[in-house]
Design a protein around this motif. Structure first.
Motif, short mmCIF file in Angstrom:
data_model
loop_
_atom_site.label_atom_id
_atom_site.label_comp_id
_atom_site.label_asym_id
_atom_site.label_seq_id
_atom_site.Cartn_x
_atom_site.Cartn_y
_atom_site.Cartn_z
N HIS A 127 0.86 -1.19 0.00
CA HIS A 127 0.00 0.00 0.00
C HIS A 127 0.89 1.24 0.00
CE1 HIS A 127 -3.84 -2.08 0.99
NE2 HIS A 127 -3.02 -2.96 1.55
N LYS A 128 0.62 2.14 -0.93
CA LYS A 128 1.39 3.39 -0.98
C LYS A 128 0.64 4.39 -1.83
CE LYS A 128 6.05 5.13 -2.01
NZ LYS A 128 7.39 4.77 -2.55
N ASP A 129 0.47 5.59 -1.30
CA ASP A 129 -0.20 6.68 -2.03
C ASP A 129 -1.58 6.27 -2.53
OD1 ASP A 129 2.11 8.23 -1.66
OD2 ASP A 129 2.99 7.52 -3.53
N GLY A 130 -2.30 5.49 -1.74
CA GLY A 130 -3.64 5.09 -2.10
C GLY A 130 -3.72 3.98 -3.14
N ARG A 131 -2.59 3.42 -3.52
CA ARG A 131 -2.55 2.36 -4.52
C ARG A 131 -2.21 1.01 -3.87
NH1 ARG A 131 -2.09 3.46 -9.81
NH2 ARG A 131 -0.64 1.72 -10.14
N ILE A 132 -2.76 -0.03 -4.43
CA ILE A 132 -2.53 -1.39 -3.94
C ILE A 132 -1.77 -2.17 -5.00
CG2 ILE A 132 -3.59 -3.55 -3.16
CD1 ILE A 132 -6.03 -1.92 -2.30
N THR A 133 -0.68 -2.80 -4.59
CA THR A 133 0.13 -3.60 -5.51
C THR A 133 0.29 -5.00 -4.94
OG1 THR A 133 1.37 -1.64 -6.21
CG2 THR A 133 2.35 -3.80 -6.70
N LEU A 134 0.02 -6.01 -5.75
CA LEU A 134 0.20 -7.40 -5.35
C LEU A 134 1.59 -7.87 -5.76
CD1 LEU A 134 -3.23 -8.92 -6.50
CD2 LEU A 134 -2.69 -7.72 -4.37
N VAL A 135 2.22 -8.67 -4.89
CA VAL A 135 3.57 -9.15 -5.16
C VAL A 135 3.60 -10.67 -5.09
CG1 VAL A 135 5.99 -9.13 -4.43
CG2 VAL A 135 4.61 -7.05 -4.24
N ARG A 136 4.26 -11.26 -6.08
CA ARG A 136 4.50 -12.71 -6.07
C ARG A 136 6.01 -12.92 -6.12
NH1 ARG A 136 1.15 -16.93 -8.07
NH2 ARG A 136 2.00 -18.93 -7.38
N CYS A 151 -0.43 -14.65 -15.92
CA CYS A 151 -1.88 -14.52 -16.15
C CYS A 151 -2.65 -14.68 -14.85
CB CYS A 151 -2.35 -15.55 -17.17
SG CYS A 151 -1.78 -15.29 -18.85
N GLU A 152 -2.21 -15.60 -14.02
CA GLU A 152 -2.87 -15.83 -12.73
C GLU A 152 -2.81 -14.56 -11.88
OE1 GLU A 152 -2.07 -18.37 -8.61
OE2 GLU A 152 -1.13 -19.01 -10.48
N MET A 153 -1.64 -13.93 -11.82
CA MET A 153 -1.50 -12.72 -11.03
C MET A 153 -2.34 -11.57 -11.62
SD MET A 153 0.22 -13.32 -8.35
CE MET A 153 0.44 -11.63 -7.81
N TYR A 154 -2.46 -11.53 -12.93
CA TYR A 154 -3.27 -10.50 -13.57
C TYR A 154 -4.74 -10.66 -13.16
CZ TYR A 154 -4.82 -7.35 -17.32
OH TYR A 154 -5.36 -6.31 -18.04
N GLY A 155 -5.20 -11.90 -13.11
CA GLY A 155 -6.56 -12.15 -12.65
C GLY A 155 -6.75 -11.80 -11.19
N LEU A 156 -5.75 -12.09 -10.36
CA LEU A 156 -5.83 -11.77 -8.94
C LEU A 156 -5.83 -10.26 -8.70
CD1 LEU A 156 -3.44 -14.48 -7.43
CD2 LEU A 156 -5.91 -14.28 -7.07
N MET A 157 -5.20 -9.53 -9.60
CA MET A 157 -5.20 -8.07 -9.48
C MET A 157 -6.63 -7.54 -9.51
SD MET A 157 -3.35 -5.23 -11.92
CE MET A 157 -4.64 -5.34 -13.19
N PHE A 158 -7.44 -8.07 -10.41
CA PHE A 158 -8.84 -7.64 -10.49
C PHE A 158 -9.64 -8.18 -9.31
CE2 PHE A 158 -7.43 -7.39 -14.92
CZ PHE A 158 -7.83 -6.09 -15.22
N HIS A 161 -9.04 -6.05 -6.41
CA HIS A 161 -9.24 -4.63 -6.71
C HIS A 161 -7.92 -3.86 -6.53
CE1 HIS A 161 -13.52 -5.47 -6.79
NE2 HIS A 161 -13.43 -6.02 -5.59
N ALA A 162 -6.84 -4.47 -6.96
CA ALA A 162 -5.53 -3.85 -6.86
C ALA A 162 -5.25 -3.01 -8.11
CB ALA A 162 -4.45 -4.91 -6.69
N ASN A 163 -4.19 -2.20 -8.02
CA ASN A 163 -3.82 -1.32 -9.12
C ASN A 163 -2.68 -1.86 -9.98
OD1 ASN A 163 -4.41 0.66 -6.49
ND2 ASN A 163 -5.50 1.25 -8.37
N ALA A 164 -1.85 -2.71 -9.40
CA ALA A 164 -0.68 -3.19 -10.13
C ALA A 164 -0.19 -4.51 -9.55
CB ALA A 164 0.43 -2.15 -10.09
N VAL A 165 0.73 -5.12 -10.27
CA VAL A 165 1.33 -6.39 -9.86
C VAL A 165 2.84 -6.31 -10.05
CG1 VAL A 165 1.61 -8.82 -10.53
CG2 VAL A 165 -0.68 -7.84 -10.32
N LYS A 166 3.56 -6.87 -9.11
CA LYS A 166 5.00 -7.05 -9.24
C LYS A 166 5.31 -8.53 -9.06
CE LYS A 166 6.26 -2.52 -7.23
NZ LYS A 166 6.97 -1.89 -8.36
N ILE A 167 6.03 -9.11 -10.00
CA ILE A 167 6.47 -10.49 -9.88
C ILE A 167 7.99 -10.49 -9.79
CG2 ILE A 167 6.45 -12.79 -10.91
CD1 ILE A 167 3.90 -11.99 -12.38
N ILE A 168 8.51 -11.10 -8.75
CA ILE A 168 9.95 -11.07 -8.47
C ILE A 168 10.51 -12.47 -8.61
CG2 ILE A 168 11.69 -10.54 -6.73
CD1 ILE A 168 9.66 -8.58 -5.52
#
Length: 203
Positions: A127-136, A151-158, A161-168
């Motif tokens: 969480h930062k500046d009102g945005r939600i980012t999912l991380v795998r 693709c799985e993470m892209y679906g989880l973003m919706f 109700h997140a704004n972005a995804v980071k995969i590491i």
């Protein structure tokens, strides 16, 4: 939790809480509480609730100590990561903890999910500046991260109700995975970029 704050904040909160319970509460009741408040204020002023004040002080200072030790552990862990080989030698829990601390150093509020339970493939929620980012986090040393996981993470973003995804990943991504993220709020982090991110969080 107080232990999640800088340790200096825990010290200040402890002193402030002690003063508020030990002295401030009785004064407020006596001044603004009318006859009943004056009676309660006198009870508070005679030290009846002093043990509660000391308990609050001790709890805050204990949390400050935990925060101080956690900060030292984090700096030590970050300082050990001199290359991708060092990252690859970590077990998956330590690798995920390192990523958590790295994002916190970048100013994110971080919630862990995989260590405390199953959250459908999401390891960290930022969480930062009102945005939600999912991380795998994928600590595979030899396997490529394929498009199916992306693709799985892209679906989880919706779903979240997140704004972005980071995969590491310590390794790399398939060509299909890299093509899929074009134009989407998905960041694929690996290799030297990952190492630079970890090193940058030391500052």
């Amino acid at each position: 939790m107080v232990s999640g704050l800088p340790w200096q904040a825990g010290i200040v909160l402890g002193v402030t809480g002690y003063a508020a319970v030990r002295y401030g509460l009785g004064w407020c009741m006596s001044t603004f509480g009318g006859p009943v408040g004056q009676t309660l204020g006198t009870t508070l002023a005679d030290g009846t609730y002093a043990p509660i004040a000391w308990l609050l002080l001790g709890a805050c200072w204990l949390a400050a100590l935990i925060s101080f030790l956690d900060n030292r552990r984090r700096r030590h862990l970050l300082g050990m990561q001199t290359g991708l080989g060092a990252l690859g030698a970590l077990d998956w829990r330590t690798f995920e903890m390192l990523m958590r601390d790295t994002f916190r150093q970048q100013g994110y509020s971080v919630r862990e999910t995989s260590m405390g339970g199953n959250d459908g493939g999401v390891d960290l929620i930022l969480h930062k500046d009102g945005r939600i980012t999912l991380v795998r986090c994928r600590q595979w040393r030899t396997r490529l991260v394929d498009v199916k996981l992306v693709c799985e993470m892209y679906g989880l973003m919706f779903h979240h109700h997140a704004n972005a995804v980071k995969i590491i990943a310590i390794g790399h991504y398939t060509d299909d995975a890299q093509r899929f993220v074009n134009g989407k709020p998905i960041e694929l982090i690996c290799g030297n970029e990952l190492l630079a991110m970890v090193h940058g969080s030391r500052r």
